[in-house]
Design a protein around this motif. Structure first.
Motif, PDB file in Angstrom:
ATOM      1  N   ARG A   1      -8.801  -0.090  -4.351  1.00  0.00           N
ATOM      2  CA  ARG A   1      -9.223   0.520  -5.624  1.00  0.00           C
ATOM      3  C   ARG A   1      -8.791  -0.351  -6.808  1.00  0.00           C
ATOM      4  O   ARG A   1      -9.581  -0.625  -7.723  1.00  0.00           O
ATOM      5  CB  ARG A   1      -8.614   1.935  -5.746  1.00  0.00           C
ATOM      6  CG  ARG A   1      -8.823   2.567  -7.114  1.00  0.00           C
ATOM      7  CD  ARG A   1      -8.197   3.935  -7.247  1.00  0.00           C
ATOM      8  NE  ARG A   1      -6.757   3.988  -7.215  1.00  0.00           N
ATOM      9  CZ  ARG A   1      -5.939   3.564  -8.176  1.00  0.00           C
ATOM     10  NH1 ARG A   1      -6.430   2.999  -9.279  1.00  0.00           N
ATOM     11  NH2 ARG A   1      -4.631   3.680  -8.057  1.00  0.00           N
ATOM     12  N   ILE A   2      -7.548  -0.790  -6.797  1.00  0.00           N
ATOM     13  CA  ILE A   2      -7.045  -1.608  -7.916  1.00  0.00           C
ATOM     14  C   ILE A   2      -7.806  -2.937  -7.976  1.00  0.00           C
ATOM     15  O   ILE A   2      -8.242  -3.377  -9.043  1.00  0.00           O
ATOM     16  CB  ILE A   2      -5.522  -1.819  -7.793  1.00  0.00           C
ATOM     17  CG1 ILE A   2      -4.796  -0.480  -7.994  1.00  0.00           C
ATOM     18  CG2 ILE A   2      -5.020  -2.857  -8.802  1.00  0.00           C
ATOM     19  CD1 ILE A   2      -3.310  -0.508  -7.679  1.00  0.00           C
TER      20      ILE A   2
ATOM     21  N   GLU B   1       0.838  -1.205   0.000  1.00  0.00           N
ATOM     22  CA  GLU B   1       0.000   0.000   0.000  1.00  0.00           C
ATOM     23  C   GLU B   1       0.872   1.254   0.000  1.00  0.00           C
ATOM     24  O   GLU B   1       0.624   2.205  -0.751  1.00  0.00           O
ATOM     25  CB  GLU B   1      -0.945  -0.009   1.209  1.00  0.00           C
ATOM     26  CG  GLU B   1      -1.803   1.241   1.369  1.00  0.00           C
ATOM     27  CD  GLU B   1      -2.785   1.476   0.210  1.00  0.00           C
ATOM     28  OE1 GLU B   1      -3.201   0.502  -0.438  1.00  0.00           O
ATOM     29  OE2 GLU B   1      -3.103   2.651  -0.040  1.00  0.00           O
TER      30      GLU B   1
ATOM     31  N   THR C   1       2.097   4.280 -10.376  1.00  0.00           N
ATOM     32  CA  THR C   1       0.791   3.660 -10.135  1.00  0.00           C
ATOM     33  C   THR C   1      -0.262   4.388 -10.958  1.00  0.00           C
ATOM     34  O   THR C   1      -0.322   5.613 -10.955  1.00  0.00           O
ATOM     35  CB  THR C   1       0.420   3.738  -8.637  1.00  0.00           C
ATOM     36  OG1 THR C   1       1.501   3.201  -7.877  1.00  0.00           O
ATOM     37  CG2 THR C   1      -0.851   2.968  -8.341  1.00  0.00           C
TER      38      THR C   1
ATOM     39  N   LEU D   1       2.451   1.583  -3.507  1.00  0.00           N
ATOM     40  CA  LEU D   1       1.480   1.914  -4.557  1.00  0.00           C
ATOM     41  C   LEU D   1       0.900   3.309  -4.373  1.00  0.00           C
ATOM     42  O   LEU D   1       0.670   4.034  -5.341  1.00  0.00           O
ATOM     43  CB  LEU D   1       0.352   0.869  -4.583  1.00  0.00           C
ATOM     44  CG  LEU D   1       0.761  -0.528  -5.068  1.00  0.00           C
ATOM     45  CD1 LEU D   1      -0.350  -1.544  -4.801  1.00  0.00           C
ATOM     46  CD2 LEU D   1       1.108  -0.506  -6.552  1.00  0.00           C
ATOM     47  N   ALA D   2       0.671   3.710  -3.114  1.00  0.00           N
ATOM     48  CA  ALA D   2       0.090   5.038  -2.861  1.00  0.00           C
ATOM     49  C   ALA D   2       1.072   6.143  -3.229  1.00  0.00           C
ATOM     50  O   ALA D   2       0.666   7.233  -3.655  1.00  0.00           O
ATOM     51  CB  ALA D   2      -0.335   5.148  -1.395  1.00  0.00           C
TER      52      ALA D   2
ATOM     53  N   CYS E   1      -1.408  -1.496 -10.954  1.00  0.00           N
ATOM     54  CA  CYS E   1      -0.196  -1.359 -10.125  1.00  0.00           C
ATOM     55  C   CYS E   1       0.887  -0.551 -10.831  1.00  0.00           C
ATOM     56  O   CYS E   1       1.595   0.237 -10.201  1.00  0.00           O
ATOM     57  CB  CYS E   1       0.350  -2.741  -9.767  1.00  0.00           C
ATOM     58  SG  CYS E   1      -0.681  -3.637  -8.599  1.00  0.00           S
TER      59      CYS E   1
ATOM     60  N   TRP F   1      -6.579  -0.801   3.072  1.00  0.00           N
ATOM     61  CA  TRP F   1      -5.498  -0.463   2.129  1.00  0.00           C
ATOM     62  C   TRP F   1      -6.168   0.144   0.891  1.00  0.00           C
ATOM     63  O   TRP F   1      -6.500  -0.572  -0.081  1.00  0.00           O
ATOM     64  CB  TRP F   1      -4.712  -1.728   1.760  1.00  0.00           C
ATOM     65  CG  TRP F   1      -4.102  -2.400   2.961  1.00  0.00           C
ATOM     66  CD1 TRP F   1      -3.139  -1.882   3.779  1.00  0.00           C
ATOM     67  CD2 TRP F   1      -4.407  -3.695   3.490  1.00  0.00           C
ATOM     68  NE1 TRP F   1      -2.827  -2.776   4.773  1.00  0.00           N
ATOM     69  CE2 TRP F   1      -3.583  -3.903   4.624  1.00  0.00           C
ATOM     70  CE3 TRP F   1      -5.283  -4.713   3.115  1.00  0.00           C
ATOM     71  CZ2 TRP F   1      -3.632  -5.069   5.377  1.00  0.00           C
ATOM     72  CZ3 TRP F   1      -5.331  -5.869   3.868  1.00  0.00           C
ATOM     73  CH2 TRP F   1      -4.512  -6.047   4.985  1.00  0.00           C
TER      74      TRP F   1
ATOM     75  N   THR G   1      -5.475   2.026  -1.778  1.00  0.00           N
ATOM     76  CA  THR G   1      -4.984   1.912  -3.160  1.00  0.00           C
ATOM     77  C   THR G   1      -5.157   0.476  -3.657  1.00  0.00           C
ATOM     78  O   THR G   1      -5.607   0.236  -4.788  1.00  0.00           O
ATOM     79  CB  THR G   1      -3.499   2.338  -3.252  1.00  0.00           C
ATOM     80  OG1 THR G   1      -3.323   3.537  -2.497  1.00  0.00           O
ATOM     81  CG2 THR G   1      -3.076   2.578  -4.686  1.00  0.00           C
TER      82      THR G   1
ATOM     83  N   THR H   1      -4.209   3.233 -13.140  1.00  0.00           N
ATOM     84  CA  THR H   1      -5.437   2.471 -12.892  1.00  0.00           C
ATOM     85  C   THR H   1      -5.056   1.146 -12.228  1.00  0.00           C
ATOM     86  O   THR H   1      -5.769   0.621 -11.385  1.00  0.00           O
ATOM     87  CB  THR H   1      -6.157   2.176 -14.230  1.00  0.00           C
ATOM     88  OG1 THR H   1      -6.338   3.425 -14.902  1.00  0.00           O
ATOM     89  CG2 THR H   1      -7.481   1.508 -14.025  1.00  0.00           C
TER      90      THR H   1
END
Ligand SMILES: N[C@@H](CCC(=O)N[C@@H](CS)C(=O)NCC(=O)O)C(=O)O
Length: 213
Positions: free
Chosen positions: A190-191, A143, A152, A146-147, A156, A185, A187, A154
């Protein structure tokens, strides 16, 4: 091709998603792990490690290790690519994928949970705590990466799904079995939600397999 696999196996989910993304068909052979189907002489002849998945090619070649198989598919069927072309981004994509595949999955595999139960008396609750511990440690790191990463998108890395997304998607399905929610988490959540709206991924998901219970 023949895919020797199991609906609940996250390494099998990875490979099914990759095959679907590449538009490759396969015959589905189910090995119920709970019944020890992966420990029979017939299956051990295909993979002496006694682990699924195994992909049997049309000429009888047997491939094991989900990430090695996925990279083989990417070599032989390059479209759509599952790794970025740029060497630095390829390394970063692999690092994200390996965080799931090397740091979480091996510690939480069925045989590990069975071993700590058998040898150390770990109850179902203790096994759940063990599983949650190793997921949490690496998902916190994922997280954070990726955040913060400008790469990053849409997904990873960028705006097309690839190897790290495949590993993340399969792991979240595993987590759900142990009641681990993904929303802490954001992000990753969302993914995952985006991936779960893509046909190639949903068709790979455990409940959508012929041997699903
Ligand atoms: N690193 C291997 C791991 C394969 C693996 O551990 N598969 C699990 C299912 S997800 C399995 O066969 N487990 C059997 C067991 O633990 O007894 C891969 O990516 O293919």
């Amino acid at each position: 091709m023949i895919l020797h696999n199991y609906f609940r196996s996250s390494t099998s989910t990875r490979l099914r998603a990759a095959l679907n993304l590449k538009g490759l068909g396969y015959d589905y052979v189910a090995l119920p792990l709970k019944e020890g189907a992966h420990r029979t002489p017939e299956f051990l002849a295909k993979n002496p490690a006694g682990l699924v998945p195994v992909l049997e090619l049309d000429d009888g070649t047997l491939l094991s290790q989900s990430l090695a198989i996925i990279e083989y598919l990417d070599d032989v069927h390059p479209e759509p690519p599952l790794l970025p072309a740029d060497p630095v981004l390829r390394a970063k994509a692999r690092a994200l994928a390996y965080t799931v595949a090397c740091e979480i999955h091996p510690l939480n595999n069925l045989r590990v949970l069975q071993y700590i139960a058998r040898s150390y008396g770990a109850s179902a609750e203790a096994q759940k705590e063990w599983f949650t511990h190793w997921v949490t440690e690496s998902f916190e790191a994922l997280e954070t990466i990726l955040a913060a990463s400008p790469e990053t998108g849409t997904f990873c890395i960028g705006d097309t799904p690839g190897l790290p997304d495949i590993c993340l998607y399969a792991q979240v399905w595993n987590n759900r079995r142990f009641g681990i929610a993904t929303d802490k988490w954001p992000t990753i959540a969302r993914i995952y939600a985006t991936l779960d709206g893509i046909d190639a991924f949903t068709r790979a998901a455990p409940p959508n397999q012929p041997d699903a219970e």
